[in-house]
Design a protein around this motif. Sequence first.
Motif, short mmCIF file in Angstrom:
data_model
loop_
_atom_site.label_atom_id
_atom_site.label_comp_id
_atom_site.label_asym_id
_atom_site.label_seq_id
_atom_site.Cartn_x
_atom_site.Cartn_y
_atom_site.Cartn_z
N LEU A 132 0.84 -1.20 0.00
CA LEU A 132 0.00 0.00 0.00
C LEU A 132 0.87 1.25 0.00
O LEU A 132 0.54 2.26 -0.61
CB LEU A 132 -0.93 0.01 1.22
N ARG A 185 2.76 1.25 -3.62
CA ARG A 185 1.87 1.40 -4.76
C ARG A 185 1.02 2.67 -4.69
O ARG A 185 0.85 3.39 -5.65
CB ARG A 185 0.91 0.20 -4.85
N PHE A 186 0.44 2.91 -3.48
CA PHE A 186 -0.53 4.00 -3.38
C PHE A 186 -0.04 5.16 -2.52
O PHE A 186 -0.75 6.13 -2.33
CB PHE A 186 -1.85 3.49 -2.80
N GLY A 187 1.15 5.03 -1.96
CA GLY A 187 1.65 6.09 -1.10
C GLY A 187 0.90 6.22 0.22
O GLY A 187 0.85 7.30 0.80
N VAL A 188 0.29 5.12 0.69
CA VAL A 188 -0.42 5.18 1.96
C VAL A 188 0.58 5.05 3.10
O VAL A 188 1.41 4.15 3.11
CB VAL A 188 -1.46 4.03 2.08
N ASP A 189 0.49 5.96 4.07
CA ASP A 189 1.41 5.98 5.19
C ASP A 189 1.33 4.68 5.99
O ASP A 189 0.25 4.27 6.42
CB ASP A 189 1.06 7.17 6.08
N LEU A 218 -7.90 5.69 3.46
CA LEU A 218 -6.52 6.14 3.22
C LEU A 218 -6.09 5.81 1.80
O LEU A 218 -5.45 6.61 1.13
CB LEU A 218 -5.57 5.47 4.20
N ILE A 219 -6.45 4.59 1.33
CA ILE A 219 -6.05 4.19 -0.02
C ILE A 219 -6.67 5.13 -1.04
O ILE A 219 -6.02 5.60 -1.97
CB ILE A 219 -6.47 2.73 -0.30
N SER A 235 -5.02 8.89 -0.42
CA SER A 235 -3.60 9.20 -0.29
C SER A 235 -3.00 9.84 -1.53
O SER A 235 -2.16 10.71 -1.44
CB SER A 235 -2.81 7.93 0.08
N ARG A 236 -3.44 9.42 -2.71
CA ARG A 236 -2.86 9.99 -3.93
C ARG A 236 -3.19 11.48 -4.07
O ARG A 236 -2.38 12.26 -4.51
CB ARG A 236 -3.36 9.23 -5.15
#
Lengths: 349, 314
Positions: A136, A139-143, B292-293, B296-297
Motif C-alpha cells: 500500500l 503502490r498508493f503512497g499510503v502511510d 486512506l487508499i 492518499s494519492r
Amino acid sequence: MRLEPIKKPTLARKLTPPAIALTTTIVIASLLAMVAGANPFNVIGLILKGSFGSTFAILETLNRATPLIFTGLAVAVAFRAKFWNIGAEAQLYAGALMTVLLGTGTLPWPSMAILPTIIIASILAGAIVLLVPALLKTRFGVDEVVTTLLFNFIFLLFISMLLEGVLKDPMGMGWPKSARLIPEARLPRIVDGLRLHWGFGLAIFSAVCIWIIQTRSTLGYEMRAVGLNKEAAAFAGIPVNIVILKTALLSGGLAALAGFSEVAGLKGSLTLDLSPGFGYTGIIVAMLALLNPLGVVLAALFVAGIFVGADSMSRAADVPTYLADIMLATALLLMVLAILLTRFRVVRE
Amino acid sequence: MEIIDILFTASFWAAAIRIASPLIFATLGELICERAGVLNLGIEGIMVAGAFAGWMAVYSGTALWTGVCVAMLVGMLFGLLHSTLTVPFGLSQHVVGLGITLLATSSTYYAYRLALPEVTSPPKIAAFQPYEIPILSDIPLLGPALFSQTPLTYLAFILVGVVSLVLYRTPLGLAVRAAGENPAAVAAQGLSVTAIRMGAVMVGSGLMAVGGAFLTMSAFDSFFFEMVNGRGWICIALVVFGSWRPGKALLGAILFAAFDALQIRVQQTSLGTHVPYQIFLMMPYILSILALILMSRRAQVPAALMVPFNKGER
C-alpha cells in the motif's frame, strides 16, 4: 536555542547524557513508588532482585526477553530503512496462528521436519501480513504508520474470531483457546529441568544473522541508504521500492518468530492474551538498542528485566505493575534525547 | 431491507453524531499539530489521559466543565512534553509520539489503580445530559439527530468552525499553516517557528484530551481500561482522509461514525446472527484503511510535515 554538532565528542560527552537519563528514570520510578506508599530506596533493589536475583528469576527474564528480541529485531530492521512498522503485534499473531495451524494436527512429515516447516511457514505468514501495508505504501503512497497500527486491531479480531470458531479447542471448557501443539511441534528446553526453551537460542541466532546482513551484505547497505536519504538512494540506482518490500518481508518474518517461539516454546497453544504488547514493546527495545541488532539482545534483557522485576516488586511492595511501563516510556524518551545530546551541543541565542 | 430502514431512523443518526463527537475533537487536534508540521502519535495516549483526568476531576467533586478544562490541561502538558522533544530538539516524531502514548497510557492506569485500588466495577459520575435546543430539536429526523445532543457535541461542531476560521482567516492561522509548509519563510518574517509549532502541538493535544474526556463524561459515565481502543489512530487516518481540512475532516468523522453506528445495528438484525461479531468490529479499521487508499494519492500533505526546522541550517 539552537543545536550545534560536536565535531569530536569526548568520552565524557558520550557517557554523561545516557547516564543522566538512566538515573532520572530510576529517580522518577522511585518517586512514583513512594506515591503508592512503598519505600522509594527499596524499589530498584526489589526490581533487580526479582529479575536477576535467582536462577529462577534469571530464567524468567530470559524467557520474557525472547519474544522481545524478535520484535525488537523486526522493528530495528524496519526503522533502519525508515519503514515504520508499528504492526509487529499483528505479525507476531500471524506467526503464532501458523504455528497452531500446522502443529496441532498429525502431520504427514517425519517428525524431524516438523519444526523447520513450522518455522518457515511462520516467517512467511508474518512477512505476508506486513507485505500488505508495504505494498500500500509503495503502490498508493499510503502511510504505513497508520495502516500497520490499524492492522493490529484487525488481526487481533481475526484471531479472536478463529479462536471462537474453527480453531476453538473442543476440550477447552468453552475458553477461546486453540488445541495444544503435538509434542513434535514443541521447542525443546535448552537444559533439561530448566525452564528455558530453544526459542531463546533461535533469537540470539537471528540477531547475529541480522547483524551480518546489515553490516556485510548488499541488502543491508541498500536498506541503510534508503533510510538515510531516499532520493539519493534512488539517484544512486538503488531500487527503493524493492528494498522497502524486502525490508518489510524480513521485518514481518522476524516478528512472526516471536509468536512461533511463544506458542512452541512456552504456551503450547494460542490464546488471545499470548502477547501483552510484545509488538509495541519491540519499538522501545529497538530504540534503546540504537537499532543495532546485537544491541537489541541487551536492550531486550534490560526491558524484560524491568517487566519481570516490576511484577515481583509490585507483589512485594504493593505498587501497581504499570510502573514498569512508565519506567520504559520514560527511559525511551530520555534516552533518545540523551543520545542526541552526545552529538549536539545546545547553544543559547 | 432492514439496513435501509435503519438509515431513516433519527436514533441512528443521533448515535452517529454521538460517536463522531470524540473523533471530531481529536481529529481537529491532530490536524492542528500536523498543519504546523508535527505528526503527533501521542494522540492515543493523550485521549486515554484526558478521559481519565476529566472523569477523575468530576468524580472528586468539581463541576463538569471544570473537568473538561482539567482534561484539556493534562493534554496540553503532554503536548508540551511532545513538542519540547520534537520541535527544538528535532527528535523523531514517530518515536517520541509512541513514547508519549505509552507514557500517558501507563501513567493513567497507574493513577487509576492508586486512586481506586479496591473497585471491581468503576464508579459512575453524573455525566453531561442531552440538551434539546428549542425549536430546532422539533425538526423531524434532523432535530433529534443533531439538536438533542450533549453540550460537548455542540462544542465539537462549533470548534470545527472556529478552527477553520482561525486557520484560514487570521494571521495566526497563516503562521501555523506556513510553519507546516515553509518554515524558512516564517523565520524570515521574524516569527519563531519553534514557538508556533510548540503552541500548535499544545493546543492540538488539549483538544485530543477533550476528545478522550467526551468518552467518560458524555458518551459514558465511567472510566474503563482500553476505552479509547484505537480511536486515536483512526483520527490520524481521518486527518489524511480530510486532506488536512477541518470541514472535510468533520465530514469524514461523521461518515465514519455512521458506519460504526450501522454495524452495531446490523449486528442485531438477521444478518448479524450469521456473521461473527468480530467481522463487524473490524469494519471501522478496515474502513479507515480503505479511506486512506482512496485519498492518499490526492492528499495535500503539509510540505514540512515531520521535517524538523533548525534555524541557520540550509
